[in-house]
Design a protein around this motif. Structure first.
Motif, PDB file in Angstrom:
ATOM      1  N   VAL A 127       0.835  -1.316   0.050  1.00  0.00           N
ATOM      2  CA  VAL A 127      -0.093   0.040  -0.085  1.00  0.00           C
ATOM      3  C   VAL A 127       0.801   1.357  -0.099  1.00  0.00           C
ATOM      4  O   VAL A 127       0.720   2.008  -0.911  1.00  0.00           O
ATOM      5  CB  VAL A 127      -1.020  -0.169   1.049  1.00  0.00           C
ATOM      6  CG1 VAL A 127      -1.622   1.357   1.309  1.00  0.00           C
ATOM      7  CG2 VAL A 127      -2.008  -1.121   0.997  1.00  0.00           C
ATOM      8  N   VAL A 128       1.848   1.444   0.848  1.00  0.00           N
ATOM      9  CA  VAL A 128       2.738   2.453   0.763  1.00  0.00           C
ATOM     10  C   VAL A 128       3.386   2.618  -0.411  1.00  0.00           C
ATOM     11  O   VAL A 128       3.555   3.837  -0.835  1.00  0.00           O
ATOM     12  CB  VAL A 128       3.935   2.122   1.901  1.00  0.00           C
ATOM     13  CG1 VAL A 128       5.043   3.300   1.861  1.00  0.00           C
ATOM     14  CG2 VAL A 128       3.378   2.350   3.324  1.00  0.00           C
ATOM     15  N   ALA A 129       4.122   1.358  -1.113  1.00  0.00           N
ATOM     16  CA  ALA A 129       4.681   1.497  -2.321  1.00  0.00           C
ATOM     17  C   ALA A 129       3.725   1.934  -3.445  1.00  0.00           C
ATOM     18  O   ALA A 129       4.344   2.988  -4.337  1.00  0.00           O
ATOM     19  CB  ALA A 129       5.351   0.137  -2.754  1.00  0.00           C
ATOM     20  N   CYS A 130       2.598   1.683  -3.395  1.00  0.00           N
ATOM     21  CA  CYS A 130       1.587   1.871  -4.416  1.00  0.00           C
ATOM     22  C   CYS A 130       1.260   3.350  -4.487  1.00  0.00           C
ATOM     23  O   CYS A 130       1.172   4.074  -5.306  1.00  0.00           O
ATOM     24  CB  CYS A 130       0.371   1.030  -4.487  1.00  0.00           C
ATOM     25  SG  CYS A 130      -0.878   1.468  -5.350  1.00  0.00           S
ATOM     26  N   GLY A 188       8.112  -0.776   1.705  1.00  0.00           N
ATOM     27  CA  GLY A 188       7.382   0.155   0.690  1.00  0.00           C
ATOM     28  C   GLY A 188       8.329   0.882  -0.203  1.00  0.00           C
ATOM     29  O   GLY A 188       8.181   1.012  -1.451  1.00  0.00           O
ATOM     30  N   ILE A 189       8.997   1.636   0.803  1.00  0.00           N
ATOM     31  CA  ILE A 189       9.925   2.692  -0.016  1.00  0.00           C
ATOM     32  C   ILE A 189      10.992   2.041  -1.187  1.00  0.00           C
ATOM     33  O   ILE A 189      11.283   2.543  -2.224  1.00  0.00           O
ATOM     34  CB  ILE A 189      10.621   3.554   1.006  1.00  0.00           C
ATOM     35  CG1 ILE A 189       9.625   4.392   1.712  1.00  0.00           C
ATOM     36  CG2 ILE A 189      11.791   4.410   0.129  1.00  0.00           C
ATOM     37  CD1 ILE A 189      10.369   5.350   2.803  1.00  0.00           C
ATOM     38  N   SER A 190      11.354   0.675  -0.529  1.00  0.00           N
ATOM     39  CA  SER A 190      12.498   0.072  -1.373  1.00  0.00           C
ATOM     40  C   SER A 190      11.747  -0.529  -2.730  1.00  0.00           C
ATOM     41  O   SER A 190      12.750  -0.774  -3.697  1.00  0.00           O
ATOM     42  CB  SER A 190      13.243  -0.978  -0.519  1.00  0.00           C
ATOM     43  OG  SER A 190      12.302  -1.858  -0.161  1.00  0.00           O
ATOM     44  N   SER A 191      10.583  -0.637  -2.872  1.00  0.00           N
ATOM     45  CA  SER A 191       9.873  -1.206  -3.821  1.00  0.00           C
ATOM     46  C   SER A 191       8.957  -0.315  -4.964  1.00  0.00           C
ATOM     47  O   SER A 191       7.988  -0.657  -5.694  1.00  0.00           O
ATOM     48  CB  SER A 191       8.932  -2.546  -3.528  1.00  0.00           C
ATOM     49  OG  SER A 191       7.962  -2.125  -2.525  1.00  0.00           O
ATOM     50  N   MET A 192       8.940   0.999  -4.492  1.00  0.00           N
ATOM     51  CA  MET A 192       8.194   1.705  -5.134  1.00  0.00           C
ATOM     52  C   MET A 192       8.396   2.257  -6.623  1.00  0.00           C
ATOM     53  O   MET A 192       7.760   2.582  -7.338  1.00  0.00           O
ATOM     54  CB  MET A 192       7.772   3.115  -4.191  1.00  0.00           C
ATOM     55  CG  MET A 192       8.927   4.044  -4.313  1.00  0.00           C
ATOM     56  SD  MET A 192       8.701   5.557  -3.188  1.00  0.00           S
ATOM     57  CE  MET A 192      10.371   6.328  -3.410  1.00  0.00           C
ATOM     58  N   ALA A 193       9.710   2.202  -6.548  1.00  0.00           N
ATOM     59  CA  ALA A 193      10.271   2.509  -8.241  1.00  0.00           C
ATOM     60  C   ALA A 193       9.310   1.707  -9.124  1.00  0.00           C
ATOM     61  O   ALA A 193       9.228   2.427 -10.480  1.00  0.00           O
ATOM     62  CB  ALA A 193      11.757   2.116  -8.374  1.00  0.00           C
ATOM     63  N   GLY A 194       9.001   0.354  -9.032  1.00  0.00           N
ATOM     64  CA  GLY A 194       8.395  -0.280 -10.023  1.00  0.00           C
ATOM     65  C   GLY A 194       7.026   0.423 -10.293  1.00  0.00           C
ATOM     66  O   GLY A 194       6.504   0.449 -11.446  1.00  0.00           O
ATOM     67  N   TYR A 195       6.190   1.158  -9.212  1.00  0.00           N
ATOM     68  CA  TYR A 195       4.901   1.668  -9.682  1.00  0.00           C
ATOM     69  C   TYR A 195       5.174   3.083 -10.399  1.00  0.00           C
ATOM     70  O   TYR A 195       4.386   3.432 -11.086  1.00  0.00           O
ATOM     71  CB  TYR A 195       4.450   1.836  -8.177  1.00  0.00           C
ATOM     72  CG  TYR A 195       3.881   0.696  -7.223  1.00  0.00           C
ATOM     73  CD1 TYR A 195       2.813   0.144  -7.719  1.00  0.00           C
ATOM     74  CD2 TYR A 195       4.818   0.094  -6.643  1.00  0.00           C
ATOM     75  CE1 TYR A 195       2.290  -1.276  -7.136  1.00  0.00           C
ATOM     76  CE2 TYR A 195       4.034  -1.119  -5.980  1.00  0.00           C
ATOM     77  CZ  TYR A 195       3.235  -1.738  -6.353  1.00  0.00           C
ATOM     78  OH  TYR A 195       2.848  -2.877  -5.629  1.00  0.00           O
ATOM     79  N   VAL A 196       6.279   3.542  -9.960  1.00  0.00           N
ATOM     80  CA  VAL A 196       6.570   5.039 -10.675  1.00  0.00           C
ATOM     81  C   VAL A 196       6.983   4.726 -12.153  1.00  0.00           C
ATOM     82  O   VAL A 196       6.010   5.518 -12.961  1.00  0.00           O
ATOM     83  CB  VAL A 196       7.926   5.346  -9.961  1.00  0.00           C
ATOM     84  CG1 VAL A 196       7.865   6.665 -10.809  1.00  0.00           C
ATOM     85  CG2 VAL A 196       7.557   6.024  -8.616  1.00  0.00           C
ATOM     86  N   ARG A 197       7.606   3.503 -12.519  1.00  0.00           N
ATOM     87  CA  ARG A 197       7.790   3.429 -13.758  1.00  0.00           C
ATOM     88  C   ARG A 197       6.681   2.934 -14.520  1.00  0.00           C
ATOM     89  O   ARG A 197       6.419   3.191 -15.614  1.00  0.00           O
ATOM     90  CB  ARG A 197       8.896   2.319 -14.026  1.00  0.00           C
ATOM     91  CG  ARG A 197       9.174   2.074 -15.485  1.00  0.00           C
ATOM     92  CD  ARG A 197      10.514   0.626 -15.206  1.00  0.00           C
ATOM     93  NE  ARG A 197      10.601   0.578 -16.658  1.00  0.00           N
ATOM     94  CZ  ARG A 197      11.720  -0.360 -16.965  1.00  0.00           C
ATOM     95  NH1 ARG A 197      12.352  -1.069 -15.926  1.00  0.00           N
ATOM     96  NH2 ARG A 197      12.133  -0.666 -18.223  1.00  0.00           N
ATOM     97  N   MET A 198       5.759   1.777 -13.954  1.00  0.00           N
ATOM     98  CA  MET A 198       4.393   1.499 -14.597  1.00  0.00           C
ATOM     99  C   MET A 198       3.688   2.715 -14.818  1.00  0.00           C
ATOM    100  O   MET A 198       2.828   2.886 -15.787  1.00  0.00           O
ATOM    101  CB  MET A 198       3.865   0.516 -13.713  1.00  0.00           C
ATOM    102  CG  MET A 198       2.352   0.108 -14.014  1.00  0.00           C
ATOM    103  SD  MET A 198       2.570  -0.979 -15.473  1.00  0.00           S
ATOM    104  CE  MET A 198       3.104  -2.426 -14.983  1.00  0.00           C
TER     105      MET A 198
END
Length: 284
Positions: free
Chosen positions: A92-95, A151-161
């Motif tokens: 949820v945080v990453a998204c 969440g912070i360490s995995s949010m890059a994928g959501y930004v790119r998408m």
């Protein structure tokens, strides 16, 4: 009426394969154990019993006891709650952060896009587990901190998408018409662009819960995640590996639980992808 029909079609597509149904049942079972852990667990997971340490499975302790005499089954049940809470909160945080940053980067472009994109490339250059270890060392562990860190360490994928989705959608006629009507940028972003680009984000969320749970287990195994005496599958594997000859169940079953839950979540995510991707439904 149309919404009800679409919902029925969605679930029919998700559960079109028997393997998806089986994995959904497994996930629901883990969720049930997490919610009703105080009623399902036969013992207090944190209460030691030095008169019963490292017992093999028996009628009193179905999966035996650990090196402090704590019931392994009870700790596994409570560990389910920890894994799911961290997995869901981290996603949820990453998204939330990644989706907003991706929309801003894709919509406004220019130096804003360059700044966010380069920052996310720097984050993606570092393996998630390494970045999470570094952040944990700085900010500490605990359920709340771990959820935010993962969440912070995995949010890059959501930004790119999200950025890719926005770059395509913002050229649509209805977005151009909205601009001509005087709609504010953020209204267009959250009212029109976000709803029309949310499907791949949902798919990514369902598939990333499993990898986040695996990352949490890895951190706990290394001693950087959930600290004792709180039950965590990763820390149980770490503790149990030293007592494989005394009670192998102590270390093996938590590891099996991690594998089963992660595989089931990933398979369920594949079903959600099949239901939301028009190319896989033969509509495009």
């Amino acid at each position: 009426m149309k919404d009800t029909k679409n919902i029925k079609k969605f679930f029919k597509t998700v559960f079109a394969r028997k393997v998806t149904i089986i994995n959904a049942i497994i996930v629901l079972l883990f969720i049930f154990l997490a919610i009703f852990a105080p009623f399902v667990a036969p013992y207090d997971p944190d209460k030691p019993d030095f008169a019963a340490f490292l017992q093999m499975p028996s009628a009193a302790h179905l999966l035996g006891t650990d090196n402090f005499g704590r019931d392994v089954l009870s700790r596994i049940i409570y560990g389910t709650r920890v894994s799911l809470i961290i997995g869901v909160l981290a996603v949820v945080v990453a998204c939330a952060i990644g989706t907003v940053l991706g929309m801003i980067a894709g919509y406004f472009g220019g130096w804003i896009d360059d700044l966010i994109t380069r920052l996310m490339e720097a984050v993606r250059a570092v393996p998630q587990i390494i970045l999470a270890m570094a952040l944990t060392a700085v900010f500490g562990s605990g359920i709340k901190n771990l959820a935010i860190i993962l969440g912070i360490s995995s949010m890059a994928g959501y930004v790119r998408m999200m950025r890719g989705q926005v770059l395509t959608i913002k050229q649509a006629d209805y977005i151009m018409a909205g601009k001509l009507q005087g709609n504010k940028d953020f209204r267009l972003m959250f009212r029109h662009i976000l709803p029309n680009s949310i499907s791949p984000i949902i798919v990514m969320m369902t598939q990333q819960v499993g990898s986040t749970i695996l990352a949490e287990a890895g951190l706990s195994f290394l001693g950087l995640g959930i600290s004792a005496p709180t039950a965590s599958w990763g820390s149980m594997v770490s503790e149990g590996r030293n007592f494989l000859m005394d009670n192998p169940v102590f270390a093996l079953v938590p590891g099996v639980c991690v594998a089963v839950l992660v595989i089931s979540l990933n398979m369920l995510g594949d079903g959600v992808r099949d239901a939301l991707d028009p190319r896989l439904r033969g509509e495009a």
